[in-house]
Write an enzyme that holds these catalytic residues in place. Structure first.
Site, PDB file in Angstrom:
ATOM      1  N   ILE A   1      45.609  27.238  74.380  1.00 44.03           N
ATOM      2  CA  ILE A   1      46.609  26.163  74.392  1.00 44.03           C
ATOM      3  C   ILE A   1      48.010  26.755  74.515  1.00 44.03           C
ATOM      4  O   ILE A   1      48.843  26.265  75.283  1.00 44.03           O
ATOM      5  CB  ILE A   1      46.479  25.283  73.138  1.00 44.03           C
ATOM      6  CG1 ILE A   1      45.183  24.472  73.200  1.00 44.03           C
ATOM      7  CG2 ILE A   1      47.681  24.343  73.004  1.00 44.03           C
ATOM      8  CD1 ILE A   1      44.917  23.616  71.976  1.00 44.03           C
TER       9      ILE A   1
ATOM     10  N   VAL B   1      52.170  21.145  67.326  1.00 40.27           N
ATOM     11  CA  VAL B   1      51.030  20.472  67.951  1.00 40.27           C
ATOM     12  C   VAL B   1      49.739  21.104  67.454  1.00 40.27           C
ATOM     13  O   VAL B   1      48.694  20.986  68.096  1.00 40.27           O
ATOM     14  CB  VAL B   1      51.109  20.541  69.488  1.00 40.27           C
ATOM     15  CG1 VAL B   1      52.270  19.708  70.010  1.00 40.27           C
ATOM     16  CG2 VAL B   1      51.215  21.989  69.981  1.00 40.27           C
TER      17      VAL B   1
ATOM     18  N   ARG C   1      48.239  21.785  63.465  1.00 42.22           N
ATOM     19  CA  ARG C   1      47.747  20.941  62.375  1.00 42.22           C
ATOM     20  C   ARG C   1      48.875  20.765  61.373  1.00 42.22           C
ATOM     21  O   ARG C   1      49.676  21.671  61.145  1.00 42.22           O
ATOM     22  CB  ARG C   1      46.531  21.579  61.691  1.00 42.22           C
ATOM     23  CG  ARG C   1      45.245  21.530  62.510  1.00 42.22           C
ATOM     24  CD  ARG C   1      44.731  20.102  62.656  1.00 42.22           C
ATOM     25  NE  ARG C   1      43.426  20.045  63.311  1.00 42.22           N
ATOM     26  CZ  ARG C   1      43.252  19.905  64.618  1.00 42.22           C
ATOM     27  NH1 ARG C   1      44.313  19.845  65.413  1.00 42.22           N
ATOM     28  NH2 ARG C   1      42.040  19.822  65.130  1.00 42.22           N
TER      29      ARG C   1
ATOM     30  N   ASP D   1      53.622  16.323  66.346  1.00 45.29           N
ATOM     31  CA  ASP D   1      52.477  15.490  66.722  1.00 45.29           C
ATOM     32  C   ASP D   1      51.464  15.430  65.586  1.00 45.29           C
ATOM     33  O   ASP D   1      50.563  14.601  65.600  1.00 45.29           O
ATOM     34  CB  ASP D   1      51.805  16.032  67.980  1.00 45.29           C
ATOM     35  CG  ASP D   1      50.685  15.120  68.461  1.00 45.29           C
ATOM     36  OD1 ASP D   1      50.927  13.902  68.556  1.00 45.29           O
ATOM     37  OD2 ASP D   1      49.557  15.618  68.712  1.00 45.29           O
TER      38      ASP D   1
ATOM     39  N   GLU E   1      48.544  13.029  56.795  1.00 46.93           N
ATOM     40  CA  GLU E   1      48.250  12.359  58.051  1.00 46.93           C
ATOM     41  C   GLU E   1      47.087  11.401  57.827  1.00 46.93           C
ATOM     42  O   GLU E   1      46.066  11.809  57.267  1.00 46.93           O
ATOM     43  CB  GLU E   1      47.888  13.403  59.115  1.00 46.93           C
ATOM     44  CG  GLU E   1      47.772  12.851  60.508  1.00 46.93           C
ATOM     45  CD  GLU E   1      47.515  13.942  61.542  1.00 46.93           C
ATOM     46  OE1 GLU E   1      46.492  13.835  62.263  1.00 46.93           O
ATOM     47  OE2 GLU E   1      48.323  14.897  61.635  1.00 46.93           O
TER      48      GLU E   1
ATOM     49  N   HIS F   1      49.545  12.201  66.395  1.00 48.01           N
ATOM     50  CA  HIS F   1      48.411  13.081  66.719  1.00 48.01           C
ATOM     51  C   HIS F   1      47.739  12.628  68.017  1.00 48.01           C
ATOM     52  O   HIS F   1      46.547  12.323  68.057  1.00 48.01           O
ATOM     53  CB  HIS F   1      47.405  13.098  65.570  1.00 48.01           C
ATOM     54  CG  HIS F   1      46.551  14.339  65.574  1.00 48.01           C
ATOM     55  ND1 HIS F   1      45.976  14.867  64.434  1.00 48.01           N
ATOM     56  CD2 HIS F   1      46.149  15.167  66.582  1.00 48.01           C
ATOM     57  CE1 HIS F   1      45.277  15.952  64.734  1.00 48.01           C
ATOM     58  NE2 HIS F   1      45.361  16.151  66.043  1.00 48.01           N
TER      59      HIS F   1
END
Length: 341
Positions: free
Chosen positions: A148, A226, A228, A251, A256, A275
């Site tokens: 990523i 982006v 966790r 994000d 969460e 997310h």
């Protein structure tokens, strides 16, 4: 024996699955499609709460493979203790790179160019100009340089950034340049205008971004998460953004989902998205391709891809003896847990 495979997508919608296994569709519903004890290959439902994904695991006494459709595997780790030895846990490397990298660039550009403020002004019918920083000529630091992170860099290149610095668990060389070890992170942070977090969540990366990390970021820098939520110490981040010294685009958050009354919503210079790095139109084609490939390998007794760990073994290993984690590091479970990124 005919293997049982549990899929979170209807088998006929995936297409091209190898013949032989019995395919069962289960996306987290109350009723199981078959006896969990007979499941050989379990594909974890995507974007379901951890308690849903983990519910059948204690009864899966004969499972051989647990495959996630997410890059992170932290939501299934608590259930591994219930599994027999030798179960291979695989992640979805190759599925989310495009979508997550797109969102990363979106968050960077939107934050730097002040898009949230322009949208609010539009809602009020106000024309508000102003001078904003560009991404061009900026230094970007990517923390957790795996597939990523590399995809993020691919998309940074056309924006004429001054430099991309890369950090992972250990040093290595890529076609684009060196990857610095985690130990060099403190010296790299003060040079970065934008810090992007793409590291997996492990005990080694939990609260990696703490008060000391944030204090080393330069004034006016942007933090983009982006990865966790728990990679960042939320309390420490709030202290910095509320002072106006740095900004953030998130994000993922901790907690969460973010409660409606959480101070992050109102913190100055903070952009929050719920997310959404992975769930785009790019997800299904790549997820289906991954499942077809993994199941073909399984049926043909070939080495599986994306093996993160094997239960009951001291080391993180695949058939070749090593495995690449989502951050791009290669090594044993002990070393990954210790170094994290």
């Amino acid at each position: 024996m005919t293997p049982d495979v549990w899929l979170p997508l209807p088998p006929d919608e995936i297409g091209g699955l190898p013949e032989g296994p019995r395919y069962h569709f289960w996306d987290g519903g109350e009723t199981y499609p078959a006896d969990p004890e007979e499941c050989d290959f379990y594909v974890v439902p995507y974007m379901k709460p951890a308690e849903v994904c983990l519910r059948p695991l204690p009864r899966m006494r004969n499972v051989r493979v647990v495959q996630t459709l997410s890059a992170g595997i932290d939501h299934v780790r608590p259930g591994l203790k219930d599994l027999p030895s030798g179960v291979r846990l695989c992640n979805a490397r190759g599925v989310h790179e495009a979508s997550t990298a797109e969102l990363t660039l979106t968050l960077i550009l939107a934050s730097l160019r002040g898009i949230p403020g322009f949208v609010r002004a539009q809602d009020r019918g106000e024309w508000q100009g102003g001078f904003r920083p560009a991404l061009a000529d900026r230094t970007v630091l990517i923390v957790g340089y795996g597939s990523i992170g590399a995809a993020v860099e691919d998309r940074l290149v056309p924006f004429e950034v001054a430099r991309v610095a890369r950090v992972a668990r250990s040093a290595r060389t890529t076609e684009r340049g060196p990857v610095h070890p985690l130990t060099e992170l403190p010296s790299l942070l003060p040079e970065a205008d934008v810090v992007v977090l793409t590291t997996p969540l492990t005990e080694g990366t939990r609260h990696l971004v703490d008060a000391a990390f944030l204090a080393r970021m330069k004034d006016g820098a942007l933090l983009v998460n982006v990865a966790r939520g728990p990679v960042v110490d939320t309390k420490a981040l709030l202290t910095e953004v509320q002072s106006g010294r740095i900004t953030a685009a998130l994000d993922v958050t901790d907690p969460e989902p973010l409660p409606a009354d959480h101070p992050l919503w109102e913190a100055p210079g903070v952009l929050v998205t719920p997310h959404v790095g992975g769930p785009t139109s790019a997800f299904l084609p790549r997820a289906k391709r991954l499942l077809r490939d993994q199941l073909r390998r399984y049926v043909n007794h070939e080495e599986l891809g994306n093996v993160i760990l094997v239960t009951g073994t001291e080391d993180v290993e695949s058939a070749s003896g090593t495995v690449r984690d989502p951050s791009g590091a290669v090594g044993t479970r002990r070393s990954l847990d210790r170094h994290g990124a």
